[in-house]
Design a protein around this motif. Structure first.
Motif, PDB file in Angstrom:
ATOM      1  N   ARG A 176      34.220  64.376  89.230  1.00 60.68           N
ATOM      2  CA  ARG A 176      32.878  64.582  89.765  1.00 60.68           C
ATOM      3  C   ARG A 176      32.613  66.072  89.980  1.00 60.68           C
ATOM      4  N   MET A 177      33.639  66.815  90.386  1.00 56.87           N
ATOM      5  CA  MET A 177      33.483  68.265  90.546  1.00 56.87           C
ATOM      6  C   MET A 177      33.237  68.940  89.193  1.00 56.87           C
ATOM      7  N   ILE A 178      33.919  68.458  88.146  1.00 54.00           N
ATOM      8  CA  ILE A 178      33.685  69.017  86.811  1.00 54.00           C
ATOM      9  C   ILE A 178      32.261  68.700  86.349  1.00 54.00           C
ATOM     10  N   ASN A 179      31.782  67.480  86.634  1.00 54.22           N
ATOM     11  CA  ASN A 179      30.407  67.125  86.273  1.00 54.22           C
ATOM     12  C   ASN A 179      29.405  68.010  87.025  1.00 54.22           C
ATOM     13  N   ALA A 180      29.683  68.259  88.303  1.00 52.16           N
ATOM     14  CA  ALA A 180      28.792  69.129  89.082  1.00 52.16           C
ATOM     15  C   ALA A 180      28.804  70.547  88.519  1.00 52.16           C
ATOM     16  N   SER A 181      29.963  70.991  88.057  1.00 52.40           N
ATOM     17  CA  SER A 181      30.039  72.318  87.431  1.00 52.40           C
ATOM     18  C   SER A 181      29.187  72.371  86.168  1.00 52.40           C
ATOM     19  N   GLY A 182      29.178  71.279  85.403  1.00 54.79           N
ATOM     20  CA  GLY A 182      28.342  71.225  84.213  1.00 54.79           C
ATOM     21  C   GLY A 182      26.856  71.277  84.539  1.00 54.79           C
ATOM     22  N   ASN A 210      21.846  71.697  98.140  1.00 53.22           N
ATOM     23  CA  ASN A 210      22.198  70.608  97.240  1.00 53.22           C
ATOM     24  C   ASN A 210      23.597  70.094  97.568  1.00 53.22           C
ATOM     25  N   PRO A 211      23.716  68.912  98.183  1.00 55.89           N
ATOM     26  CA  PRO A 211      25.053  68.383  98.556  1.00 55.89           C
ATOM     27  C   PRO A 211      25.955  68.161  97.349  1.00 55.89           C
ATOM     28  N   PHE A 212      25.362  67.761  96.215  1.00 50.99           N
ATOM     29  CA  PHE A 212      26.185  67.521  95.025  1.00 50.99           C
ATOM     30  C   PHE A 212      26.825  68.814  94.538  1.00 50.99           C
ATOM     31  N   TRP A 213      26.084  69.915  94.567  1.00 51.06           N
ATOM     32  CA  TRP A 213      26.639  71.202  94.158  1.00 51.06           C
ATOM     33  C   TRP A 213      27.711  71.679  95.124  1.00 51.06           C
ATOM     34  N   GLN A 214      27.625  71.278  96.384  1.00 51.61           N
ATOM     35  CA  GLN A 214      28.592  71.729  97.380  1.00 51.61           C
ATOM     36  C   GLN A 214      29.977  71.130  97.169  1.00 51.61           C
ATOM     37  N   LYS A 247      29.118  65.223  80.221  1.00 54.58           N
ATOM     38  CA  LYS A 247      30.365  64.507  79.942  1.00 54.58           C
ATOM     39  C   LYS A 247      31.337  65.352  79.130  1.00 54.58           C
ATOM     40  N   LYS A 248      30.790  66.338  78.404  1.00 56.71           N
ATOM     41  CA  LYS A 248      31.652  67.176  77.568  1.00 56.71           C
ATOM     42  C   LYS A 248      32.030  68.484  78.259  1.00 56.71           C
ATOM     43  N   TYR A 249      31.492  68.735  79.456  1.00 58.99           N
ATOM     44  CA  TYR A 249      31.887  69.951  80.177  1.00 58.99           C
ATOM     45  C   TYR A 249      33.337  69.795  80.613  1.00 58.99           C
ATOM     46  N   LYS A 250      34.143  70.842  80.455  1.00 59.89           N
ATOM     47  CA  LYS A 250      35.601  70.676  80.496  1.00 59.89           C
ATOM     48  C   LYS A 250      36.266  71.116  81.784  1.00 59.89           C
ATOM     49  N   SER A 251      35.805  72.210  82.438  1.00 63.08           N
ATOM     50  CA  SER A 251      36.667  72.800  83.453  1.00 63.08           C
ATOM     51  C   SER A 251      35.885  73.577  84.487  1.00 63.08           C
ATOM     52  N   PHE A 252      36.572  73.890  85.569  1.00 61.53           N
ATOM     53  CA  PHE A 252      36.111  74.873  86.548  1.00 61.53           C
ATOM     54  C   PHE A 252      37.324  75.634  87.061  1.00 61.53           C
ATOM     55  N   THR A 253      37.100  76.854  87.562  1.00 63.90           N
ATOM     56  CA  THR A 253      38.196  77.751  87.947  1.00 63.90           C
ATOM     57  C   THR A 253      38.062  78.140  89.406  1.00 63.90           C
ATOM     58  N   LEU A 254      39.175  78.060  90.131  1.00 66.79           N
ATOM     59  CA  LEU A 254      39.271  78.523  91.514  1.00 66.79           C
ATOM     60  C   LEU A 254      40.164  79.761  91.541  1.00 66.79           C
ATOM     61  N   LYS A 255      39.778  80.738  92.348  1.00 70.08           N
ATOM     62  CA  LYS A 255      40.534  81.988  92.378  1.00 70.08           C
ATOM     63  C   LYS A 255      41.364  82.114  93.664  1.00 70.08           C
ATOM     64  N   LYS A 274      41.177  71.255  84.079  1.00 65.97           N
ATOM     65  CA  LYS A 274      40.617  70.953  82.771  1.00 65.97           C
ATOM     66  C   LYS A 274      40.645  69.450  82.508  1.00 65.97           C
ATOM     67  N   ARG A 275      39.580  68.986  81.873  1.00 65.09           N
ATOM     68  CA  ARG A 275      39.476  67.578  81.498  1.00 65.09           C
ATOM     69  C   ARG A 275      39.496  67.460  79.981  1.00 65.09           C
TER      70      ARG A 275
END
Length: 412
Positions: free
Chosen positions: A19-25, A62-66, A104-112, A149-150
């Motif tokens: 769900r976090m990857i979908n929100a990143s997309g 936006n709660p979903f973005w949070q 659905k095709k968005y793959k990843s997000f990065t935390l630093k 990554k997904r």
């Protein structure tokens, strides 16, 4: 820098990461939309700091973005900025600006720096939940980034970038590369490759560990993957060609299923699994071949090729051979073992130059696989001759020889 990859165990709580990857997309597509709207209104490029500031304000409402960490949102803006800068720099070469992506095709997000914590063992806390991963190796050094990554199959992988602090950049003067464990910044490696690989700037040459005392040139071909200057040849298994019937069958089954049905999703996963199997087998063969070549030779010389142009001519065959992927793996292994990979000039006539006397033909058709030198009357195989010339030129680039060949003496 080192990059470590770990697979997360399958668990029902993994849906929160997806769900976090979908929100990143969703955030990514909104940023692309803002870029396009800003350019239509003002005919200017939207800067990254302005975009990050605006997205931070929208995220509070936006709660979903949070569900996505603030640093991950900033990284999305930086990805888009990097893509636009590449477009501005190379748009004449066919590089396109970043566009919208399916969620659905968005793959990843990065935390630093924040948003995750390793709890010891094989547990990691991402956000407010704890996840288990396959701890295949120890994480040594300071963690710089963590990327989730997904894959097309829905599996989740954790990619950790670690600064081990054991070795500096390959451009540091007077430092030696360890033969056991060397960490190299990917940006330095990319710039090193863009400059032609070798030679290094004066006084910054890394030390070569001469364990075998051998140098070799390699010529890339469509029928023979690599032709070595010592007379040996390496044939590619052509994994995609081997599995072509299975891929066609999976494609056919997928296209016949009703859209948005469970059967179509199952067929899609079967198709993705077939492609993943090809990638894994090819990668395994590349790693084994890279280990073998770096164990046999100290300096490995290759010709700089226009692979995109070759793909336009020969298409799937060049993609199946995947020379660029192999060279990336070979460069990494060479850096770890203290060996060198040399790239000679793209326009050097390696096939048209006689390796015995240095005579250069005016023209040589691609269909001619063997030719006789009009100067010394030696018979040259096209690939063998090219590999020997590549070895000679590569040796001269690293100061191990001279590219100018002397006229052969005639016994009387």
């Amino acid at each position: 820098m080192k990059t470590l990859k770990f697979k997360l165990y399958e668990h029902k709580r993994n849906r929160y990461l997806k769900r976090m990857i979908n929100a990143s997309g969703v955030i990514y597509n909104h940023c692309i939309s803002l870029h396009k709207r800003y350019y239509r209104m003002w005919s200017k490029h939207l800067s990254c700091p302005k975009l990050q500031s605006h997205i931070a304000k929208l995220r509070k409402r936006n709660p979903f973005w949070q569900s996505v960490g603030s640093q991950a949102v900033q990284d999305i803006c930086q990805r888009i900025e990097k893509a636009y800068q590449l477009f501005f720099k190379h748009n004449k070469k066919g590089v396109r600006p970043p566009g919208f992506k399916k969620i659905k095709k968005y793959k990843s997000f990065t935390l630093k720096q924040a948003g995750y914590k390793f709890l010891g063992g094989n547990s990691v806390k991402i956000g407010s939940r704890v996840y288990q991963y396959w701890n295949s190796r120890e994480i040594e050094g300071k963690i710089k980034t963590l990327t989730l990554k997904r894959t097309p199959l829905g599996e989740l992988f954790m990619v950790v970038v670690v600064d081990s602090g054991e070795a500096a950049s390959i451009f540091s003067q007077g430092e030696t590369r360890s033969a056991m464990a060397v960490s190299v910044d990917s940006a330095a490696l990319a710039s090193h490759r863009a400059s032609g690989g070798l030679p290094f700037p004066l006084g910054n040459e890394p030390e070569i560990k001469f364990t075998t005392g051998k140098i070799a040139g390699f010529d890339f071909g469509l029928k023979t993957f690599l032709t070595c200057s010592d007379g040996t040849t390496i044939e590619s298994p052509q994994f995609f060609k081997q599995s072509l019937n299975a891929v066609k069958r999976a494609n056919r089954h997928h296209s016949k299923k009703l859209k948005s049905s469970s059967n179509r999703e199952r067929a899609r996963k079967n198709l993705a699994r077939a492609h993943e199997d090809i990638v894994n087998r090819r990668s395994d063969w590349f790693w084994k071949l890279a280990h073998d070549l770096t164990d046999r030779f100290d300096v490995l010389c290759f010709e700089t090729l226009n692979l995109k142009g070759m793909k336009r001519l020969w298409g799937r065959k060049v993609s199946d051979l995947a020379l660029r992927d192999f060279l990336d793996i070979l460069e990494w292994q060479a850096l770890k073992k203290g060996k060198q990979v040399v790239y000679i000039d793209q326009w050097y006539p390696s096939s048209k130059t006689c390796s015995c006397c240095g005579h250069v033909l005016e023209t040589l058709d691609l269909s001619v696989r063997e030719w006789r030198c009009p100067s010394c009357q030696s018979v040259n195989g096209r690939d063998d001759n090219a590999s020997r010339n590549i070895q000679t030129v590569g040796a001269s680039m690293v100061g191990l020889g001279d590219v100018r060949l002397a006229t052969p003496a005639i016994a009387v």
